[in-house]
Write an enzyme that holds these catalytic residues in place. Structure first.
Site, PDB file in Angstrom:
ATOM      1  N   SER A 255       0.851  -1.181   0.000  1.00  0.00           N
ATOM      2  CA  SER A 255       0.000   0.000   0.000  1.00  0.00           C
ATOM      3  C   SER A 255       0.890   1.236   0.000  1.00  0.00           C
ATOM      4  O   SER A 255       1.979   1.234   0.582  1.00  0.00           O
ATOM      5  CB  SER A 255      -0.860   0.022   1.252  1.00  0.00           C
ATOM      6  OG  SER A 255      -0.010   0.098   2.383  1.00  0.00           O
ATOM      7  N   LYS A 256       0.386   2.278  -0.626  1.00  0.00           N
ATOM      8  CA  LYS A 256       1.236   3.457  -0.793  1.00  0.00           C
ATOM      9  C   LYS A 256       1.517   4.159   0.517  1.00  0.00           C
ATOM     10  O   LYS A 256       2.431   4.957   0.604  1.00  0.00           O
ATOM     11  CB  LYS A 256       0.659   4.397  -1.843  1.00  0.00           C
ATOM     12  CG  LYS A 256      -0.769   4.749  -1.678  1.00  0.00           C
ATOM     13  CD  LYS A 256      -1.258   5.401  -2.960  1.00  0.00           C
ATOM     14  CE  LYS A 256      -2.778   5.517  -2.911  1.00  0.00           C
ATOM     15  NZ  LYS A 256      -3.363   5.880  -4.160  1.00  0.00           N
ATOM     16  N   ARG A 257       0.741   3.865   1.542  1.00  0.00           N
ATOM     17  CA  ARG A 257       1.040   4.477   2.845  1.00  0.00           C
ATOM     18  C   ARG A 257       2.324   3.927   3.443  1.00  0.00           C
ATOM     19  O   ARG A 257       2.961   4.556   4.265  1.00  0.00           O
ATOM     20  CB  ARG A 257      -0.090   4.202   3.828  1.00  0.00           C
ATOM     21  CG  ARG A 257      -1.280   5.042   3.525  1.00  0.00           C
ATOM     22  CD  ARG A 257      -2.131   5.208   4.737  1.00  0.00           C
ATOM     23  NE  ARG A 257      -3.254   6.053   4.390  1.00  0.00           N
ATOM     24  CZ  ARG A 257      -4.099   6.538   5.263  1.00  0.00           C
ATOM     25  NH1 ARG A 257      -3.957   6.260   6.536  1.00  0.00           N
ATOM     26  NH2 ARG A 257      -5.086   7.304   4.869  1.00  0.00           N
TER      27      ARG A 257
END
Ligand code: GLU
Length: 478
Positions: A255-257
């Site tokens: 996930s980009k987080r």
């Protein structure tokens, strides 16, 4: 295997930044196609108009091109199975939906959003989730006729069997059997006339003569629906092979987080294309027990889908950096200089920088020090709490940064007007003092209190880099 017949595809949706997962799936499809003398098809699945981003298709093609994963047929490479953009195949999807209606495998559903919501609420209260209650499956021909006459909006749904089981076969997982009662009467054509992913995907895979569907694990739950569609059409199913999901270090789905997921980000951050290919090749696959460094050609030569192992592969930045260092050291003097000139100190990038820096430097020897942030990937924040403005909590700052990254995700054309508008709108929405708001963003994205004008700098930095810096700073604060 009849090597003439291998036709595989990648079917990305142009909904955002080109994703590392797309490159991963493309790499495995590419190796499989090359190994068997087959063809790789690029099909753009752009039927979800609400999520469509115009720049995204080009960015996907550019990134895959950067990695050297060339498709044989696609929007830019005509073949005999086009068009290769799903939105241009609407008449085909409608034709085949009509075919299912005529054959009694599908039906019109006129249920309003209001009715469906009420039905869901009632199911929730009863603690059941049985999907659509099939209200319209039992309408008489006369009722359907009248509703059409009244121009009532409709969707088209597939009639799923309500009893028995369905078995799908996955090349890596074997048979997976599910109760048909679990399957919803899925929508095939939406009320806007566009097909759903399921219908378009199956119709296109069939018409494009796809022999093997090699895609990410997250689609496995859609496969029974696809198998049902193949059965309803009376078409032969392709071989299904679901690749393991890429994961963050903590094993959650990438996930980009937690990890930058955009290919353009890695390119900007100075990862070599051969590193990225090699790194993705190590995700669930290995050349042999000892050799971690291999080329695309090595991979093609040794590739067999059956060797893919299902333990969740970790997209580990440290490993990626280590691998890149190995490749970097192998570059010749010429290659090294060429890379710096064409990827880092690119002419057009330097030209974009000129108006931003020229008033802020007296001598060229100040350039590197003052404007290094235009070339860095990650910025260091020895004391992340210094990013939190007075009167705000770290949590509020984290939310502000992540929220801003999210609104930036929605920006299709990354230009000065768009960036300024987002900055202003988000400031108004948040109600932060302008000074606190702009200084926090400035610090996080440039690492400096005295950067060139903020919005202009963000435009030049590029959307991937800006969003990554916002997210990384938030991660450091949490
Ligand atoms: N459009 C889907 C995606 O975005 C395709 C999934 C598939 O390969 O069937 O990945």
């Amino acid at each position: 295997m009849n090597s003439q017949k291998v036709r595989v595809r990648i079917a990305p949706s142009p909904t955002g930044d080109p994703h590392v997962g797309t490159a991963y799936v493309t790499l495995f499809n590419y190796c499989f196609a090359k190994k068997h003398g087959g063809k790789l098809i690029l099909r753009i699945e752009d039927t979800d108009q609400t999520r469509y981003r115009a720049q995204s298709e080009q960015a996907i093609m550019d990134s895959l091109g950067w990695l050297g994963l060339q498709w044989d047929e696609g929007p830019d490479r005509p073949g005999n199975h086009g068009p290769y953009r799903q939105s241009e195949r609407r008449s085909l999807h409608q034709y085949w939906a009509q075919h299912l209606l005529d054959a009694g495998h599908a039906y019109y559903c006129f249920c309003t959003a209001h009715r469906l919501e009420k039905m869901r609420q009632e199911q929730k209260e009863k603690g059941v989730n049985s999907g659509y209650d099939r209200h319209c499956r039992h309408l008489s021909a006369q009722e359907v006729h009248t509703l059409h006459q009244e121009k009532t909006p409709y969707v088209i749904r597939l009639k799923m069997p309500t009893e028995g089981t369905t078995t799908i076969h996955d090349l890596l997982r074997g048979d997976i059997t599910i109760e048909n009662s679990q399957l919803d009467d899925q929508v095939l054509i939406k009320s806007d006339g566009f097909p759903t992913y399921h219908l378009a995907n199956v119709v296109d895979d069939h018409l494009m003569e796809i022999s093997h569907v090699i895609r990410a694990e997250e689609w496995i739950s859609s496969t029974p629906k696809h198998v049902m569609l193949y059965k309803a059409f009376g078409w032969k199913e392709p071989v299904f092979c679901h690749l393991p999901l890429l994961r963050n270090n903590d094993k959650s789905k990438i996930s980009k987080r937690k990890n930058p997921t955009s290919l353009s980000f890695y390119r900007r951050a100075g990862i070599l294309s051969q590193t990225m290919v090699n790194f993705l090749g190590l995700m669930g696959w290995s050349l042999n027990a000892t050799q971690e460094i291999f080329s695309l050609e090595d991979m093609i030569r040794a590739f067999d889908l059956k060797d893919i192992h299902l333990g969740g592969p970790i997209f580990d930045q440290k490993k990626l950096n280590w691998l890149n260092n190995q490749y970097l050291q192998k570059l010749s003097d010429d290659q090294f200089v060429h890379h710096l000139k064409t990827e880092v100190f690119k002419d057009d990038y330097l030209r974009q920088l000129r108006p931003l820096v020229v008033e802020r430097m007296d001598r060229f020897d100040q350039f590197v020090d003052k404007f290094a942030f235009f070339f860095n990937g990650e910025l260091e924040f020895p004391d992340p709490t210094a990013l939190v403005p007075q009167g705000k909590t770290p949590q509020e700052t984290i939310e502000m940064l992540l929220g801003l990254a999210e609104v930036f995700d929605e920006v299709d054309a990354w230009n000065l007007d768009a960036v300024k508008k987002v900055l202003e709108d988000y400031k108004t929405k948040l109600g932060w003092k302008p000074k606190d708001y702009f200084m926090t963003i400035r610090l996080v994205t440039t690492g400096r209190k005295d950067s060139p004008p903020l919005a202009e700098s963000l435009v030049v930095l590029g959307s991937d880099m800006v969003k990554d810096r916002l997210r990384r700073a938030a991660a450091k604060l949490s």
